[in-house]
Scaffold this motif. Sequence first.
Motif, PDB file in Angstrom:
ATOM      1  N   TRP A 188     -19.752   8.776  34.369  1.00  0.00           N
ATOM      2  CA  TRP A 188     -19.987  10.085  34.963  1.00  0.00           C
ATOM      3  C   TRP A 188     -20.089  11.121  33.852  1.00  0.00           C
ATOM      4  O   TRP A 188     -19.156  11.333  33.103  1.00  0.00           O
ATOM      5  CB  TRP A 188     -18.858  10.466  35.920  1.00  0.00           C
TER       6      TRP A 188
ATOM      7  N   GLY B  59     -22.676  13.358  41.672  1.00  0.00           N
ATOM      8  CA  GLY B  59     -21.348  13.282  42.259  1.00  0.00           C
ATOM      9  C   GLY B  59     -20.458  14.390  41.730  1.00  0.00           C
ATOM     10  O   GLY B  59     -20.940  15.372  41.157  1.00  0.00           O
TER      11      GLY B  59
ATOM     12  N   HIS C 112     -13.580  10.200  40.784  1.00  0.00           N
ATOM     13  CA  HIS C 112     -15.036  10.262  40.611  1.00  0.00           C
ATOM     14  C   HIS C 112     -15.626   9.912  41.960  1.00  0.00           C
ATOM     15  O   HIS C 112     -15.393   8.833  42.487  1.00  0.00           O
ATOM     16  CB  HIS C 112     -15.516   9.252  39.566  1.00  0.00           C
ATOM     17  N   HIS C 113     -16.407  10.821  42.519  1.00  0.00           N
ATOM     18  CA  HIS C 113     -16.897  10.611  43.893  1.00  0.00           C
ATOM     19  C   HIS C 113     -18.393  10.870  43.950  1.00  0.00           C
ATOM     20  O   HIS C 113     -18.852  11.888  43.545  1.00  0.00           O
ATOM     21  CB  HIS C 113     -16.139  11.571  44.822  1.00  0.00           C
TER      22      HIS C 113
ATOM     23  N   TRP D 252     -24.280  10.326  37.241  1.00  0.00           N
ATOM     24  CA  TRP D 252     -23.980   8.963  36.821  1.00  0.00           C
ATOM     25  C   TRP D 252     -25.106   8.483  35.918  1.00  0.00           C
ATOM     26  O   TRP D 252     -26.268   8.464  36.313  1.00  0.00           O
ATOM     27  CB  TRP D 252     -23.873   8.061  38.045  1.00  0.00           C
TER      28      TRP D 252
ATOM     29  N   ARG E 103     -16.438  15.154  39.774  1.00  0.00           N
ATOM     30  CA  ARG E 103     -15.218  14.684  39.111  1.00  0.00           C
ATOM     31  C   ARG E 103     -14.128  15.679  39.459  1.00  0.00           C
ATOM     32  O   ARG E 103     -14.295  16.879  39.290  1.00  0.00           O
ATOM     33  CB  ARG E 103     -15.405  14.617  37.592  1.00  0.00           C
TER      34      ARG E 103
END
Length: 170
Positions: free
Chosen positions: A98, A153, A169-170, A88, A155
């Motif tokens: 992201w 993170g 997105h996490h 990020w 995607r």
Amino acid sequence: MAEERHERDNLPAKWRVRMDLTTFVAVSALALSASSFYRSYLYTKQQLDVTVTEVSYVTNHGGLYMTVAFSNGGNRDAAVLRVEPAVWGHRGKLPAEWIPVTGRVHADIPPTAPKMPAVIRAGGIEVVTLSAMLNPVDAEAALVSSEGAAFLGIRVATMNSEGNLFLLHH
């Protein structure tokens, strides 16, 4: 004679009770069959859960390794089209976004194992390992000034059984 007549008058009542029981069983069987048909062919439950289970970073070499578990709790198959690690941060633009981490760790190590795209069967679980090269310079450039840190993170691009595409997105 009165006894015989009493037996004949009571006979329809016995048949009525017996017919009510058989009718009830037949209607119950029909309802069970209809609900089974609805659940098997018409009802659609789509639930794909994504969990990052492990993240490791080899600081000497810059290798980033992640393990992601996909659990399909629905009754239809789902497809995972793409999984990639991301940072990020800013990419020359003001709002943060992201940014995918695409560098390969080594020529022998695949970016994802198993290879994507993959189908996750209804009620099934799939574990995917990600490997990418994350240079410290890229991570430092991705700092979000308000937080003073870089965030890592994933995607994920998925598709459900109806053909709808989703980007997570996490």
